[in-house]
Design an enzyme around this catalytic site. Structure first.
Site, PDB file in Angstrom:
ATOM      1  CB  CYS A  91      13.864  26.980   0.716  1.00  0.00           C
ATOM      2  SG  CYS A  91      15.017  27.826   1.481  1.00  0.00           S
ATOM      3  CG  MET A  92       8.215  24.365  -1.998  1.00  0.00           C
ATOM      4  SD  MET A  92       7.244  25.235  -3.063  1.00  0.00           S
ATOM      5  CE  MET A  92       6.199  26.042  -1.924  1.00  0.00           C
ATOM      6  CG  ASP A  93      11.264  24.478  -4.615  1.00  0.00           C
ATOM      7  OD1 ASP A  93      10.461  23.333  -4.569  1.00  0.00           O
ATOM      8  OD2 ASP A  93      11.330  25.602  -4.701  1.00  0.00           O
TER       9      ASP A  93
ATOM     10  NE  ARG B  41      -3.238  -8.174   7.438  1.00  0.00           N
ATOM     11  CZ  ARG B  41      -3.736  -8.411   8.313  1.00  0.00           C
ATOM     12  NH1 ARG B  41      -4.233  -9.850   8.534  1.00  0.00           N
ATOM     13  NH2 ARG B  41      -3.614  -7.803   9.725  1.00  0.00           N
TER      14      ARG B  41
ATOM     15  CE  LYS C 286      -0.132  -0.381   4.981  1.00  0.00           C
ATOM     16  NZ  LYS C 286      -1.084  -0.874   6.008  1.00  0.00           N
TER      17      LYS C 286
ATOM     18  NE  ARG D 216      -6.878  -0.005  10.509  1.00  0.00           N
ATOM     19  CZ  ARG D 216      -5.757  -0.102  10.112  1.00  0.00           C
ATOM     20  NH1 ARG D 216      -4.662   0.697  10.360  1.00  0.00           N
ATOM     21  NH2 ARG D 216      -5.320  -1.386   9.546  1.00  0.00           N
TER      22      ARG D 216
ATOM     23  CG  HIS E 296      -4.230  -4.908  11.636  1.00  0.00           C
ATOM     24  ND1 HIS E 296      -3.105  -5.254  11.176  1.00  0.00           N
ATOM     25  CD2 HIS E 296      -3.868  -3.448  11.748  1.00  0.00           C
ATOM     26  CE1 HIS E 296      -2.365  -4.526  10.976  1.00  0.00           C
ATOM     27  NE2 HIS E 296      -2.737  -3.283  11.501  1.00  0.00           N
TER      28      HIS E 296
ATOM     29  CE1 TYR F 173      11.961  32.862   1.642  1.00  0.00           C
ATOM     30  CE2 TYR F 173      12.212  30.520   1.821  1.00  0.00           C
ATOM     31  CZ  TYR F 173      12.229  31.635   0.943  1.00  0.00           C
ATOM     32  OH  TYR F 173      11.666  31.391  -0.400  1.00  0.00           O
TER      33      TYR F 173
END
Ligand SMILES: *Cc1c(COP(=O)(O)O)cnc(C)c1O
Length: 385
Positions: free
Chosen positions: A314-316, A222, A42, A139, A169, A268
């Site tokens: 920073c973002m990038d 699993r 998953k 759940r 589970h 920043y």
């Protein structure tokens, strides 16, 4: 790490499929031969890449795959995976015909869900189902003997519906205290005793239970996290009976190198100030890649040396304090090893005060994944899907 060239960016993750296969074989070797290995892929195989991990796991002896949602199962079918796939989460009853057509196994977790599924299902369809029992995870799942019996009766009377398995589970399999675990196990066995007929697949164990609780394996397990080489918890990490190796590493190349004088600032807010003359490198990875701002101060490996991230992420991009001047293009390893030093996923999880599961999952799809098999980079084309 030299032969990339199919993406246009100096940041990438590497997934070692040999390690995934060895982990699967090692865990399988620890299980009795008649226990089936269901590989949990998953969330894009916990961020590792669904197709590549599914193929590696099947090759190493897994007989079934499990995902959380139908979309994930369909994505694997579209990429050519023909192995049985179980959807662990709640699917919409209106979508059962697609599942039936694609041979995707769904989870029955409610009598009401099953009735709606019956209404939606075409006359000549065949749908494979596993019943989910809630024994204490809270759940999804059936919680009473009467509901279980009602569901079994519906399944028996409707020839379109094939009962293929039943499972539960565990909430605390990754803890050393097994009292709650044993209560869940006892409840599951009790629920099984109410069935008129036992289906082919009976399973309860996630990675932790598969490795630590031989009494709960039934005839399938699993396995997710351990297949990726990660311990299900730090508590049981020293107790694991098989050796597993982390498959996911993360790298970037320094794109800019400069010397800062004492008093000069970085990023920043200009919150970082050089207290002496230092060398600084810029890495093209930031919070939009999942390298989130909380990782400020975390070290990366440059030339085999630990080098801290300075200033805000920073973002990038983000900046690191280098041990000394290095050439532009030098590899910085954010997760993985260089020489004697290693930064594990567990180290990042601990810095983020979270569990190791979360770390590869949050490395975003903007980061291309490279695959290694027999030590070579393979499967370039699928990596960006
Ligand atoms: C995610 C999941 C697993 C796999 O758990 P791991 O701890 O990663 O082995 C197994 N079963 C269910 C129902 C799950 O949701």
């Amino acid at each position: 790490m030299e032969e990339q060239g199919f993406f246009y960016r100096d940041t990438w993750a590497e997934v070692d499929l040999d390690r995934i296969k060895n982990n699967v074989k090692g865990i399988k070797g620890h299980l009795p031969e008649d226990v089936e290995f269901i590989a949990v892929v998953k969330a894009n195989a916990y961020g590792h890449g669904d197709l590549q991990v599914a193929e590696a796991a099947l090759e190493a002896g897994a007989s079934m795959l499990a995902v959380a949602f139908m979309d994930e199962a369909l994505a694997l079918r579209n990429k050519g995976i023909t192995a049985p796939i179980l959807v662990l989460g709640a699917s919409r009853p209106g979508d059962v015909n697609i599942a039936a057509e694609e041979g995707i196994i769904l989870t029955v977790f409610q009598e009401e869900w099953l009735e709606k599924a019956q209404e939606a299902l075409k006359k000549d369809a065949k749908l494979l189902l596993h019943i989910k029992i809630d024994t204490g995870m809270g759940r999804i799942g059936i919680r009473s003997a009467s509901e279980l019996k009602a569901v079994e009766k519906i399944l028996e009377e409707d020839s379109r519906l094939l009962l293929h398995g039943i499972y539960t589970h565990f909430a605390t399999a990754d803890e050393l205290d097994d009292s709650y675990f044993n209560r869940q196990l006892g409840l599951f066995k009790e629920m099984l005793s109410f069935l008129e007929k036992q289906p082919p697949f009976i399973h309860g164990s996630n990675s932790a239970a598969a490795l630590m609780h031989p009494d709960a394996r039934f005839n399938a397990v699993r396995v997710g996290i351990a297949m990726y080489g990660l311990a299900p918890s730090m508590e049981i990490a020293p107790e694991l009976p098989v050796e597993i190796q982390e498959a996911f590493t993360l790298h970037s190349r320094i794109v800019h190198v400069k010397k800062l004088e004492k008093g000069e600032k970085v990023s920043y807010g200009a919150t970082y100030e050089a207290s002496e003359e230092i060398w600084v490198g810029t890495l093209p990875i930031g919070y939009a890649d999942g390298w989130i701002r909380r990782l400020q101060g975390q070290e990366v490996l440059v030339d085999g040396k630990r080098s801290p991230i300075i200033g805000r992420i920073c973002m990038d991009q983000c900046m690191v304090k280098l041990p000394y001047e290095v050439p532009v293009g030098t590899i910085a390893t954010l997760i993985g090893s260089q020489g004697q030093e290693e930064i594990s996923i567990n180290e990042i999880a601990s810095k983020l005060e979270t569990i190791n599961y979360e770390v590869p999952c949050i490395i975003s799809s903007r980061v291309p994944r490279l695959y290694r098999q027999n030590g070579e980079v393979v499967d370039l084309n699928n990596s960006l899907l």
